[in-house]
Design a protein around this motif. Structure first.
Motif, PDB file in Angstrom:
ATOM      1  N   HIS A  21       8.529  37.764  64.324  1.00 18.45           N
ATOM      2  CA  HIS A  21       8.684  39.375  64.333  1.00 18.45           C
ATOM      3  C   HIS A  21       9.216  39.679  63.148  1.00 18.45           C
ATOM      4  CE1 HIS A  21      10.167  43.126  65.757  1.00 18.45           C
ATOM      5  NE2 HIS A  21       9.459  43.266  66.400  1.00 18.45           N
ATOM      6  N   GLU A  22       9.293  40.710  62.535  1.00 19.21           N
ATOM      7  CA  GLU A  22       9.919  41.307  61.428  1.00 19.21           C
ATOM      8  C   GLU A  22      11.280  41.045  61.508  1.00 19.21           C
ATOM      9  OE1 GLU A  22      10.149  46.073  60.843  1.00 19.21           O
ATOM     10  OE2 GLU A  22       7.929  45.368  61.034  1.00 19.21           O
ATOM     11  N   ASP A  23      11.853  41.280  62.881  1.00 18.03           N
ATOM     12  CA  ASP A  23      13.333  41.298  62.875  1.00 18.03           C
ATOM     13  C   ASP A  23      13.648  39.734  63.725  1.00 18.03           C
ATOM     14  OD1 ASP A  23      13.858  43.787  61.826  1.00 18.03           O
ATOM     15  OD2 ASP A  23      13.323  44.991  63.682  1.00 18.03           O
ATOM     16  N   VAL A  24      12.948  38.843  63.471  1.00 20.86           N
ATOM     17  CA  VAL A  24      13.269  37.727  64.197  1.00 20.86           C
ATOM     18  C   VAL A  24      14.714  37.103  64.131  1.00 20.86           C
ATOM     19  CG1 VAL A  24      12.428  36.187  62.247  1.00 20.86           C
ATOM     20  CG2 VAL A  24      12.301  35.312  64.693  1.00 20.86           C
ATOM     21  N   VAL A  25      15.101  36.665  64.987  1.00 18.90           N
ATOM     22  CA  VAL A  25      16.556  36.070  65.121  1.00 18.90           C
ATOM     23  C   VAL A  25      16.361  34.594  64.886  1.00 18.90           C
ATOM     24  CG1 VAL A  25      18.762  35.692  66.041  1.00 18.90           C
ATOM     25  CG2 VAL A  25      17.717  37.986  66.278  1.00 18.90           C
ATOM     26  N   PHE A  26      16.853  33.790  63.825  1.00 16.52           N
ATOM     27  CA  PHE A  26      16.697  32.506  63.559  1.00 16.52           C
ATOM     28  C   PHE A  26      17.998  31.746  63.495  1.00 16.52           C
ATOM     29  CE2 PHE A  26      16.569  28.625  60.682  1.00 16.52           C
ATOM     30  CZ  PHE A  26      15.604  27.927  61.252  1.00 16.52           C
ATOM     31  N   ARG A  27      18.119  30.850  64.445  1.00 13.81           N
ATOM     32  CA  ARG A  27      19.365  30.131  64.585  1.00 13.81           C
ATOM     33  C   ARG A  27      19.090  28.719  64.025  1.00 13.81           C
ATOM     34  NH1 ARG A  27      18.993  33.239  68.766  1.00 13.81           N
ATOM     35  NH2 ARG A  27      20.681  34.813  69.038  1.00 13.81           N
ATOM     36  N   SER A  28      19.785  28.254  63.195  1.00 11.74           N
ATOM     37  CA  SER A  28      19.745  26.816  62.385  1.00 11.74           C
ATOM     38  C   SER A  28      20.576  25.919  63.147  1.00 11.74           C
ATOM     39  CB  SER A  28      20.176  27.074  61.005  1.00 11.74           C
ATOM     40  OG  SER A  28      20.254  25.914  60.359  1.00 11.74           O
ATOM     41  N   PRO A  29      20.123  24.598  62.948  1.00 13.45           N
ATOM     42  CA  PRO A  29      20.934  23.621  63.722  1.00 13.45           C
ATOM     43  C   PRO A  29      22.223  23.345  62.504  1.00 13.45           C
ATOM     44  CG  PRO A  29      18.892  22.688  62.605  1.00 13.45           C
ATOM     45  CD  PRO A  29      19.041  24.266  62.515  1.00 13.45           C
ATOM     46  N   VAL A  30      22.196  24.023  61.420  1.00 15.42           N
ATOM     47  CA  VAL A  30      23.265  23.609  59.927  1.00 15.42           C
ATOM     48  C   VAL A  30      24.296  24.682  60.188  1.00 15.42           C
ATOM     49  CG1 VAL A  30      23.311  23.140  57.759  1.00 15.42           C
ATOM     50  CG2 VAL A  30      21.393  22.303  59.149  1.00 15.42           C
ATOM     51  N   VAL A  31      23.854  25.992  60.581  1.00 17.06           N
ATOM     52  CA  VAL A  31      24.910  27.035  60.099  1.00 17.06           C
ATOM     53  C   VAL A  31      25.005  28.005  61.343  1.00 17.06           C
ATOM     54  CG1 VAL A  31      24.390  27.302  57.617  1.00 17.06           C
ATOM     55  CG2 VAL A  31      23.197  28.659  59.377  1.00 17.06           C
ATOM     56  N   PHE A  32      26.127  28.147  61.605  1.00 19.36           N
ATOM     57  CA  PHE A  32      26.592  29.097  62.830  1.00 19.36           C
ATOM     58  C   PHE A  32      25.968  30.504  63.007  1.00 19.36           C
ATOM     59  CE2 PHE A  32      29.348  31.785  65.396  1.00 19.36           C
ATOM     60  CZ  PHE A  32      29.190  31.175  66.530  1.00 19.36           C
ATOM     61  N   THR A  33      26.092  30.995  61.890  1.00 20.00           N
ATOM     62  CA  THR A  33      25.607  32.561  61.944  1.00 20.00           C
ATOM     63  C   THR A  33      23.860  32.572  61.740  1.00 20.00           C
ATOM     64  OG1 THR A  33      27.492  33.184  60.946  1.00 20.00           O
ATOM     65  CG2 THR A  33      25.746  34.766  60.697  1.00 20.00           C
ATOM     66  N   PRO A  34      23.279  33.455  62.651  1.00 15.73           N
ATOM     67  CA  PRO A  34      21.817  33.480  62.740  1.00 15.73           C
ATOM     68  C   PRO A  34      21.331  34.140  61.452  1.00 15.73           C
ATOM     69  CG  PRO A  34      22.781  34.412  64.723  1.00 15.73           C
ATOM     70  CD  PRO A  34      23.947  33.878  63.931  1.00 15.73           C
ATOM     71  N   TYR A  35      20.094  33.702  61.030  1.00 13.58           N
ATOM     72  CA  TYR A  35      19.481  34.534  60.087  1.00 13.58           C
ATOM     73  C   TYR A  35      18.788  35.627  60.838  1.00 13.58           C
ATOM     74  CZ  TYR A  35      20.782  30.629  56.979  1.00 13.58           C
ATOM     75  OH  TYR A  35      21.339  29.596  56.291  1.00 13.58           O
ATOM     76  N   ARG A  36      18.369  36.494  59.943  1.00 19.46           N
ATOM     77  CA  ARG A  36      17.573  37.757  60.674  1.00 19.46           C
ATOM     78  C   ARG A  36      16.747  38.667  59.927  1.00 19.46           C
ATOM     79  NH1 ARG A  36      20.343  39.192  65.427  1.00 19.46           N
ATOM     80  NH2 ARG A  36      22.105  38.685  65.509  1.00 19.46           N
ATOM     81  N   GLY A  37      15.446  38.519  60.400  1.00 21.18           N
ATOM     82  CA  GLY A  37      14.304  38.959  59.682  1.00 21.18           C
ATOM     83  C   GLY A  37      13.680  37.937  59.101  1.00 21.18           C
TER      84      GLY A  37
END
Length: 119
Positions: A21-37
């Motif tokens: 989705h263009e506004d996907v929320v991605f949570r990485s195993p490496v960083v705490f803050t999610p990436y958005r989009g």
């Protein structure tokens, strides 16, 4: 088979990105803050497919709208296991994408390899 899995196994990163989705929320195993989009996630996904060696999905668990894609991979001599947790909108686009990896040394290897790719 989930379309995201099929795209990754076919090494079709553009098809995998199109499922986000263009506004996907991605949570990485490496960083705490999610990436958005999708725009923010694209370089991460493109880099990780270069970093992981011998990547393959081993199992798929599905209970729509949630999907868990278990995988194994290698970074150099470090073997790791992980899971891509996907949540879909009614139209099938992925709205949430969370990655978990074990062991801790595998996460450290991933962080180091990704840092050099994304720097």
């Amino acid at each position: 088979m989930h379309p995201f899995r099929a795209a990754i196994e076919a090494q079709d990163i553009d098809a995998a990105l199109a499922l986000l989705h263009e506004d996907v929320v991605f949570r990485s195993p490496v960083v705490f803050t999610p990436y958005r989009g999708r725009f923010a996630v694209a370089p991460i996904l493109k880099a990780v497919v270069q970093v992981f060696e011998d990547f393959h999905y081993t199992r798929e668990l599905t209970s729509p709208p949630d999907h868990a894609l278990l995988f194994r991979a290698r970074i150099g001599d470090m073997h790791l296991e992980g899971c891509d947790f996907l949540q879909e909108a009614p139209d099938g686009q992925i709205t949430e994408f969370t990655v978990m990896i074990r062991p801790l040394k595998g996460i450290h290897a991933l962080a180091e390899a990704m840092q050099s790719r994304l720097a």
